[in-house]
Write a protein that holds these residues in place. Structure first.
Motif, PDB file in Angstrom:
ATOM      1  N   ALA A 108       0.811  -1.221   0.000  1.00 56.15           N
ATOM      2  CA  ALA A 108       0.000   0.000   0.000  1.00 56.15           C
ATOM      3  C   ALA A 108       0.840   1.265   0.000  1.00 56.15           C
ATOM      4  O   ALA A 108       0.300   2.362  -0.152  1.00 56.15           O
ATOM      5  N   HIS A 109       2.146   1.123   0.140  1.00 57.98           N
ATOM      6  CA  HIS A 109       3.006   2.298   0.204  1.00 57.98           C
ATOM      7  C   HIS A 109       3.011   3.013  -1.150  1.00 57.98           C
ATOM      8  O   HIS A 109       3.202   2.382  -2.187  1.00 57.98           O
ATOM      9  N   PRO A 110       2.821   4.329  -1.179  1.00 53.60           N
ATOM     10  CA  PRO A 110       2.823   5.048  -2.462  1.00 53.60           C
ATOM     11  C   PRO A 110       4.166   4.913  -3.164  1.00 53.60           C
ATOM     12  O   PRO A 110       5.226   4.883  -2.535  1.00 53.60           O
ATOM     13  N   ASP A 135       9.297   0.840  -8.623  1.00 52.91           N
ATOM     14  CA  ASP A 135       9.528   1.343  -7.271  1.00 52.91           C
ATOM     15  C   ASP A 135       8.639   0.623  -6.264  1.00 52.91           C
ATOM     16  O   ASP A 135       9.062   0.336  -5.135  1.00 52.91           O
ATOM     17  N   ALA A 136       7.418   0.336  -6.659  1.00 49.58           N
ATOM     18  CA  ALA A 136       6.501  -0.361  -5.760  1.00 49.58           C
ATOM     19  C   ALA A 136       7.004  -1.772  -5.458  1.00 49.58           C
ATOM     20  O   ALA A 136       6.944  -2.237  -4.313  1.00 49.58           O
ATOM     21  N   ARG A 138      12.317  -4.640  -0.305  1.00 49.71           N
ATOM     22  CA  ARG A 138      13.085  -4.107   0.826  1.00 49.71           C
ATOM     23  C   ARG A 138      12.430  -4.464   2.155  1.00 49.71           C
ATOM     24  O   ARG A 138      13.113  -4.729   3.145  1.00 49.71           O
ATOM     25  N   ALA A 139      11.110  -4.459   2.172  1.00 48.69           N
ATOM     26  CA  ALA A 139      10.399  -4.720   3.419  1.00 48.69           C
ATOM     27  C   ALA A 139      10.424  -6.195   3.798  1.00 48.69           C
ATOM     28  O   ALA A 139      10.445  -6.535   4.979  1.00 48.69           O
ATOM     29  N   LEU A 140      10.464  -7.084   2.790  1.00 50.71           N
ATOM     30  CA  LEU A 140      10.322  -8.502   3.074  1.00 50.71           C
ATOM     31  C   LEU A 140      11.488  -9.345   2.575  1.00 50.71           C
ATOM     32  O   LEU A 140      11.895 -10.300   3.228  1.00 50.71           O
ATOM     33  N   GLY A 141      12.032  -9.000   1.424  1.00 50.94           N
ATOM     34  CA  GLY A 141      13.016  -9.865   0.797  1.00 50.94           C
ATOM     35  C   GLY A 141      14.383  -9.810   1.418  1.00 50.94           C
ATOM     36  O   GLY A 141      15.204 -10.698   1.195  1.00 50.94           O
TER      37      GLY A 141
END
Length: 823
Positions: A659-661, A667-668, A674-677
């Protein structure tokens, strides 16, 4: 660790507070042990120190060391010195004890000093000072002994050499020393980070070698043999030097020097073995080829050589298969590393790393690479330097090599030469000899094996990466009504080949099938299974099967292929005209839908279903309405699942990061990775597919139903031309009208009972579709001069940007696309 007992002082000297009598046991002298911390304060004060310096432990601990060990120089002519005979010649030589106490010396030192102790008595001592390394607070170990014991031995007629050797940094050196076991037990109390086993080994080494040595780390072995001018020791050193000169010159060794020569040869062999062992530990710390090359070059400079250049064959550098055949004059050798002790930059311009070159047959380099044996050049003459320099165009390498000793060693693995090393020593350094040749050959053998392991690993990585890339589709960034971005991350510990995949398939009606799957397991077998399933999905998607039916057929196929592997699969069909998703799930984690209206993200509630390959399990499909701008995120469990963590945590993080813009689809995807991998502990492959569902507006779609009458072909041409003018696309009217005429003519001719449907869709391209109820697909043929048919599809193939045909549940669809003109 102090084994002396008190007895009467010898005649001629008063027994003062600092007088420490010699041990009545022959060959033993009491020893004082003092440890100084990094602040210069005494942290250990042994019983021997209390006796020698007449100060209790309680008063010594925590006080500055220079205050407790006040040094006064021993002056020539001092009446107490004369008794030492030859020792007097060494007064004032070498660093003093105060230099060690003040921290001015970073290396072990030893010597003789005169200390002032309470009671105005002055004691002559022999001392050793060892800087301590490691994590502890200790900085310096000081060992001291009363020199009176040595003088008494001389007065009694004892051998000077024996007397000196009885005082080692630690203690008597003869094998019958009864305190060796006690010493081994107590050393860990003095030296930080030392085990009892290690201390026992050190004591055994001291007893065996017969000279003082202290090993205070795994890598630094620092012998300290104080020379107090004992004639016997000086004579022995002279004999060793004569023996060394004879060995270096290759001359016969005189009989009287045989023992010294054997000792030197033994020491040289041991040094070579230690060097090779050290090098083996420094190279091959990873399977990265580039890093291994650098490690091999740095391992030999400066200890073995002053310059080390590494050359490898082209196939090795590229990480390709094993090079075939014996090298010849056409073989290209890549200079992959260069280490030296010269001033920085001296070699860079003349022999830059990365250069590739062949070597002529007359050079020692060619001899080394073809014979696979070391080549020794004691000194590079002017003539040879000129011959070598002739291979370097417009560069004069002679000043760098002439006069130096050179050793060429081949880097081999399985009797194949992978490369070679050029080792050079400065002119003032001893030339390479036969022992160096043997050492270099052994070094090269070990380095060659390590390099080949790295090469094979790099080759396997390249093969795996090529295989994985060939099995994963290259999805276009834009399809009808949606934008797509993908990411694939190989397992961090299990290689680059896995069973995760993603795909997209173009469907009739401007629809797009989106697929993500995961074959359970890793390696080539899983990758092969993945390739079969992905191909099956593409084939069945081309038949326009509903999602649940497609998974049912895929499960049947997996059963026929065998029950070795199971797989999960998520299949979604996006209809940009109807604005909906049609999804079915086979044991896969649910997708995330991010709403464009408010940015809210949620997991789509789907019937989970059983994995592909279980067999006999029904699959259900659901329809989810979507709006233009919504984003669909599909991934494999390797992204959200981590050992020791509930998968719900990963799914929640996936929803949040999705959901991050973001400025773009790429980029999405990067935000999610970055958050999970990048979390620690990820071992599985990751496949990620994100689609932005842009939709197609109703006024961008035009449809007509045509009767099975040849007269309808003219109506279709007119309708298409008029619609394209209304859309502002008059330049496409002529080619579109011609191709529509051909497709509608074929459809009307082959339709059975249902009307023909014509559809124009204006999206990223102009899409034209013609549907009929005949299941036989048209084929492209070459029509002869007299044939009346067979030219229609040839016209379509020539004019269209892309065209195709696919079966549907009710018949077939033939379509073509035209590129929209730039505005």
């Amino acid at each position: 660790m102090d084994h002396g007992t008190q007895r009467d002082a010898p005649p001629g000297r008063r027994a003062g507070p600092g007088a420490v009598p010699a041990d009545p046991v022959a060959g033993r002298v009491p020893l004082a042990v003092v440890v100084v911390d990094r602040d210069g304060l005494v942290s250990h004060w042994s019983r021997g120190a209390r006796r020698l310096f007449a100060l209790p432990k309680e008063e010594a601990i925590g006080r500055p060391a220079p205050d407790l060990l006040p040094v006064s120089g021993v002056l020539p002519g001092d009446e107490d010195v004369t008794g030492y005979g030859s020792y007097a010649a060494y007064d004032g030589l070498g660093p003093g004890l105060e230099s060690s106490l003040d921290g001015r010396l970073s290396y072990p030192a030893a010597g003789r000093a005169r200390l002032t102790v309470p009671g105005n008595d002055r004691v002559d001592v022999l001392w050793w000072a060892y800087p301590l390394v490691g994590p502890g607070p200790e900085r310096l170990l000081v060992l001291a002994a009363d020199a009176d014991g040595l003088r008494r031995d001389y007065a009694d007629g004892g051998a000077e050499e024996t007397a000196v050797e009885r005082i080692a940094p630690g203690f008597a050196l003869h094998t019958d020393f009864p305190g060796a076991e006690e010493l081994a037990r107590r050393l860990p109390e003095i030296l930080p980070s030392m085990s009892v086993g290690e201390s026992a080994r050190i004591v055994a080494q001291v007893l065996e070698l017969g000279y003082p040595i202290l090993e205070f780390s795994q890598h630094d072995r620092v012998p300290v043999t104080p020379d107090w001018g004992v004639p016997r020791r000086a004579e022995r050193r002279a004999r060793r030097e004569r023996a060394a000169r004879a060995l270096a010159a290759g001359e016969p060794v005189p009989d009287e020097l045989r023992d010294e020569a054997e000792d030197l040869e033994y020491a040289a062999v041991r040094e070579r073995l230690e060097f090779l062992n050290e090098v083996s530990g420094r190279i091959g710390t990873s399977l990265d080829l580039s890093r291994t090359i650098v490690e091999v070059s740095k391992a030999v400079v400066p200890r073995f050589t002053d310059v080390a250049g590494t050359y490898l064959r082209e196939q090795v550098v590229a990480g390709e298969g094993f090079p075939d055949g014996v090298p010849d004059t056409t073989t290209m050798w890549h200079r992959v590393a260069l280490e030296h002790t010269d001033e920085p930059g001296r070699w860079d311009d003349v022999v830059p790393v990365g250069e590739a070159m062949p070597f002529p047959a007359h050079t020692p380099f060619f001899q080394c690479m073809t014979s696979g044996e070391p080549v020794l050049v004691p000194r590079i003459t002017e003539e040879m330097g000129h011959a070598i320099a002739s291979q370097f165009e417009k560069r004069d390498i002679r000043p760098l090599i002439t006069g130096r000793s050179m050793l060429l060693v081949p880097l081999k693995a399985r009797n194949v030469v992978l490369g070679f090393m050029i080792l050079l020593r400065h002119p003032e350094r001893p030339v390479f000899n036969d022992m160096d040749r043997v050492t270099g050959a052994e070094l090269a053998a070990r380095a060659g094996l390590v390099l080949d392991n790295a090469r094979m690993y790099t080759h396997q990585e390249n093969v795996a990466e090529t295989l994985q890339d060939s099995m994963l589709p290259h999805i276009p960034a834009r399809m009808a009504g949606c934008d797509i971005a993908t990411r694939y991350l190989p397992g961090t510990l299990l290689g680059r080949v896995g069973g995760d995949w993603f795909d997209s398939v173009k469907l009739p009606g401007a629809r797009t099938a989106l697929v993500v799957g995961d074959v359970m397991g890793h390696g080539l077998n899983s990758a092969a299974m993945m390739g079969q399933l992905r191909t099956a999905v593409q084939t069945m998607a081309g038949l326009d099967l509903p999602p649940a039916q497609l998974l049912r057929n895929l499960d049947d196929l997996a059963q026929r292929l065998g029950d070795t592997h199971l797989a999960t699969c998520l299949y979604a069909v996006y209809d940009p005209i109807a604005g909906e998703l049609h999804l079915a799930n086979a044991g896969h984690i649910p997708p995330v839908l991010v709403r464009a209206e408010d940015g809210h993200s949620e997991l789509i509630d789907l019937p989970t279903g059983a994995p592909i390959g279980v067999g006999g399990v029904p699959f259900e499909a659901v329809r989810v309405p979507v709006a233009p701008g919504d984003r669909l995120v599909m991934c494999t469990d390797g992204l959200v699942e981590m050992r020791g963590e509930d998968i719900g945590v990963g799914l929640a993080t996936l929803c949040e990061s999705a959901a991050h813009p973001a400025a773009s689809m790429d980029d999405a995807c990067d935000t999610i990775i970055r958050a999970l991998g990048t979390r620690g502990g990820r071992k599985d492959d990751v496949a990620l597919l994100m689609a932005r569902l842009t939709g197609i507006e109703p006024d961008a779609v035009a449809e007509w139903r045509l009767a099975r009458d040849p007269a309808e072909v003219g109506r279709a041409r007119a309708a298409v031309r008029e619609q394209l003018h209304d859309w502002g696309l008059p330049k496409l009217a002529d080619p579109a009208e011609l191709m529509v005429s051909e497709l509608v003519t074929n459809a009307v001719r082959h339709a059975h009972s249902r009307p023909v449907e014509l559809r124009l869709i204006r999206a990223d391209t102009l899409l034209c579709e013609v549907d009929d109820d005949d299941h036989e697909l048209p084929t492209l043929r070459s029509a002869g001069p007299d044939d009346e048919t067979g030219r229609g599809l040839r016209v379509v193939s020539t004019l269209a940007r892309e065209w195709g045909a696919s079966r549907t549940r009710t018949g077939k669809t033939v379509w073509f696309e035209l590129t929209l003109p730039r505005r």
